[in-house]
Design an enzyme around this catalytic site. Structure first.
Site, PDB file in Angstrom:
ATOM      1  N   ASP A  71      52.184  33.606  29.597  1.00 45.16           N
ATOM      2  CA  ASP A  71      51.752  34.551  28.559  1.00 45.16           C
ATOM      3  C   ASP A  71      52.651  34.539  27.325  1.00 45.16           C
ATOM      4  O   ASP A  71      52.557  35.411  26.483  1.00 45.16           O
ATOM      5  CB  ASP A  71      51.660  35.972  29.144  1.00 45.16           C
ATOM      6  CG  ASP A  71      52.964  36.746  29.068  1.00 45.16           C
ATOM      7  OD1 ASP A  71      54.029  36.133  29.276  1.00 45.16           O
ATOM      8  OD2 ASP A  71      52.904  37.956  28.803  1.00 45.16           O
ATOM      9  N   GLU A  72      53.512  33.526  27.230  1.00 44.25           N
ATOM     10  CA  GLU A  72      54.516  33.538  26.172  1.00 44.25           C
ATOM     11  C   GLU A  72      54.681  32.149  25.568  1.00 44.25           C
ATOM     12  O   GLU A  72      54.777  31.171  26.303  1.00 44.25           O
ATOM     13  CB  GLU A  72      55.840  33.914  26.830  1.00 44.25           C
ATOM     14  CG  GLU A  72      56.700  34.862  26.065  1.00 44.25           C
ATOM     15  CD  GLU A  72      58.011  35.072  26.810  1.00 44.25           C
ATOM     16  OE1 GLU A  72      59.057  34.802  26.207  1.00 44.25           O
ATOM     17  OE2 GLU A  72      57.978  35.477  27.980  1.00 44.25           O
ATOM     18  N   ASP A  91      53.571  37.008  22.842  1.00 45.91           N
ATOM     19  CA  ASP A  91      53.772  37.490  24.216  1.00 45.91           C
ATOM     20  C   ASP A  91      52.638  38.473  24.536  1.00 45.91           C
ATOM     21  O   ASP A  91      52.485  39.480  23.861  1.00 45.91           O
ATOM     22  CB  ASP A  91      55.139  38.171  24.316  1.00 45.91           C
ATOM     23  CG  ASP A  91      55.494  38.560  25.746  1.00 45.91           C
ATOM     24  OD1 ASP A  91      56.694  38.587  26.068  1.00 45.91           O
ATOM     25  OD2 ASP A  91      54.579  38.872  26.531  1.00 45.91           O
TER      26      ASP A  91
HETATM   27  N1  DCP Z   1      55.819  38.529  35.925  1.00 43.75           N
HETATM   28  C1  DCP Z   1      56.147  38.487  37.287  1.00 43.75           C
HETATM   29  N2  DCP Z   1      57.368  38.955  37.723  1.00 43.75           N
HETATM   30  C2  DCP Z   1      58.268  39.448  36.839  1.00 43.75           C
HETATM   31  C3  DCP Z   1      57.969  39.497  35.463  1.00 43.75           C
HETATM   32  C4  DCP Z   1      56.719  39.031  35.045  1.00 43.75           C
HETATM   33  O1  DCP Z   1      55.331  38.022  38.080  1.00 43.75           O
HETATM   34  N3  DCP Z   1      59.457  39.919  37.276  1.00 43.75           N
HETATM   35  C5  DCP Z   1      54.500  38.051  35.486  1.00 43.75           C
HETATM   36  C6  DCP Z   1      53.531  39.188  35.343  1.00 43.75           C
HETATM   37  C7  DCP Z   1      53.400  39.421  33.865  1.00 43.75           C
HETATM   38  C8  DCP Z   1      53.674  38.062  33.292  1.00 43.75           C
HETATM   39  O2  DCP Z   1      54.569  37.420  34.214  1.00 43.75           O
HETATM   40  O3  DCP Z   1      52.123  39.929  33.504  1.00 43.75           O
HETATM   41  C9  DCP Z   1      54.283  38.106  31.914  1.00 43.75           C
HETATM   42  O4  DCP Z   1      55.556  38.703  31.935  1.00 43.75           O
HETATM   43  P1  DCP Z   1      56.076  39.659  30.796  1.00 43.75           P
HETATM   44  O5  DCP Z   1      57.524  39.856  31.012  1.00 43.75           O
HETATM   45  O6  DCP Z   1      55.602  39.189  29.458  1.00 43.75           O
HETATM   46  O7  DCP Z   1      55.389  41.075  31.129  1.00 43.75           O
HETATM   47  P2  DCP Z   1      53.971  41.597  30.759  1.00 43.75           P
HETATM   48  O8  DCP Z   1      53.193  40.651  29.924  1.00 43.75           O
HETATM   49  O9  DCP Z   1      53.280  42.018  32.024  1.00 43.75           O
HETATM   50  O10 DCP Z   1      54.280  42.918  29.958  1.00 43.75           O
HETATM   51  P3  DCP Z   1      54.778  43.077  28.449  1.00 43.75           P
HETATM   52  O11 DCP Z   1      53.686  43.847  27.753  1.00 43.75           O
HETATM   53  O12 DCP Z   1      56.044  43.855  28.530  1.00 43.75           O
HETATM   54  O13 DCP Z   1      54.967  41.701  27.892  1.00 43.75           O
HETATM   55 MG    MG Z   2      54.009  39.738  28.276  1.00 41.55          MG
END
Ligand code: DCP
Ligand code: MG
Length: 362
Positions: free
Chosen positions: A105-106, A10
């Site tokens: 991203d996962e 992730d």
């Molecule tokens: N995303 C979005 N709306 C949301 C959650 C996420 O558009 N409610 C998008 C933006 C993030 C991406 O999906 O960058 C990946 O989601 P993650 O939950 O993995 O969050 P992040 O990668 O940003 O942060 P983390 O470091 O907690 O994984």
């Molecule tokens: Mg993420």
């Protein structure tokens, strides 16, 4: 059944990290990606500096600004994030073909059969993290475990830039203190119900009789009982290899004029774009397809190769031309219209090699 080795990857503050990489002067500043505060936008994500102010995903941008007046909010650039996601997958495929993407991203990787790093899933995960850091200047967190559930818990454990392994021997101990809220699917409501039953940790959850869980949660109760013990049999599901993707619409009333047909086509193309984006990391389109079914149930399909000169597959003019040609073939009212793409998997070379050597691709 022999033990699986699963890695969950992730990326850390994904969109925001990509933006910081593209513009290093943003590093160290509180940064979010999302819609503008002025037009009721929402935060998609934010970097860890912004999180310290209480900013988080799905928060209205206007509220995020209240928490953090200096917050920089950038418009998302999805094409860029999709490109990075494709690059992640290119790196994953060096280690295994058994990859299940959950979002851009996962992903889950099943490395049970991988011989890299003498079969150590933890070292493979570290290798992947290093490649991503070196080649893409981004950090991802990894969880390594005998199943999907625990691998996902692991990737979140040490975030950001973390790597956390739960070996089969450690599972029983690890579960005892694991809060039930860490179970995927346990939201605030389930958590509160479980708390009432006296289960704040998975260890406590293990002591609740199955019939109580079944009564409270239906089928999900049985699943909760398994997860409480750290058991999860779900396989990493690589999607089958697709040859094409298409969307179609049967009209409530046959249509006979070109204008109406063309605007129906526009709608189909929007939907096709959405559908294709979900699998874009894995496939490259090589042909456009239009299908027309006439009111006499005769149907015709027409396709054209997408030029290899960087032309985008989503070329409305090209699709319109195909539709016009297809329609002329029947020249009568139309009951169904379809638009699609023929696909080539990325890395076909690898897959073909695998097939050649009789390896299992799934
Ligand atoms: N995303 C979005 N709306 C949301 C959650 C996420 O558009 N409610 C998008 C933006 C993030 C991406 O999906 O960058 C990946 O989601 P993650 O939950 O993995 O969050 P992040 O990668 O940003 O942060 P983390 O470091 O907690 O994984
Ligand atoms: Mg993420």
């Amino acid at each position: 059944m022999s033990q699986r080795k699963i890695i969950h990857i992730d990326a850390d503050s994904f969109y925001a990290s990509v933006e910081m990489r593209e513009n290093p002067s943003l590093q160290g500043l509180p940064l979010a990606v999302g819609g503008p505060a002025e037009s009721r936008g929402v935060i998609a994500t934010c970097n860890y500096e912004a999180r310290r102010f209480g900013v988080h995903s799905a928060m209205p941008s206007s509220r995020a600004r209240q928490h953090c007046p200096d917050l920089i909010i950038l418009k998302p650039r999805f094409d860029l994030y999709r490109e990075v996601s494709r690059q992640f997958h290119e790196i994953f495929r060096r280690y295994t073909q058994r990859i299940e993407p959950l979002s851009l991203d996962e992903a889950f990787l099943d490395v049970t059969a991988s011989s890299a790093q003498r079969g150590s899933a933890t070292l493979i995960a570290q290798d992947i993290r290093q490649c991503i850091k070196r080649e893409l200047q981004l950090t991802v967190s990894a969880g390594i475990a005998p199943n999907k559930f625990l691998a996902k818990v692991g990737s979140d454990w040490d975030k950001p830039d973390g790597c956390f392994t739960i070996t089969p021997e450690q599972v029983a101990d690890f579960m005892l203190d694991l809060p039930v809220s860490r179970i995927n699917g346990v939201g605030a409501v389930t958590e509160a119900k479980l708390a009432k039953l006296g289960a704040r940790t998975c260890g406590e959850l293990q002591h609740i009789p199955l019939d109580v869980l079944l009564r409270q949660f239906g089928k999900y109760g049985a699943r909760l009982a398994q997860l409480a013990h750290g058991q999860d049999q779900r396989e990493v599901r690589t999607s089958r290899v697709r040859k094409s993707i298409s969307v179609e619409n049967t009209f409530s009333r046959d249509i006979a004029d070109e204008q109406t047909m063309q605007s129906a086509l526009e709608g189909l193309l929007d939907e096709l774009e959405n559908r294709f984006h979900r699998i874009e990391e894995q496939y490259r389109p090589h042909k456009r397809v239009v299908k027309v079914k006439f009111d006499d149930f005769n149907q015709t399909t027409i396709e054209e190769t997408i030029a290899d000169n960087g032309e985008h597959w989503l070329n409305n003019v090209a699709y319109r031309g195909l539709l016009a040609r297809a329609w002329r073939r029947g020249n009568r009212p139309v009951r169904l219209l379809g638009a699609g793409l023929r696909l080539t998997p990325h890395k076909l070379e690898n897959r073909e090699q695998l097939a050649l050597f009789g390896a299992d691709q799934d």
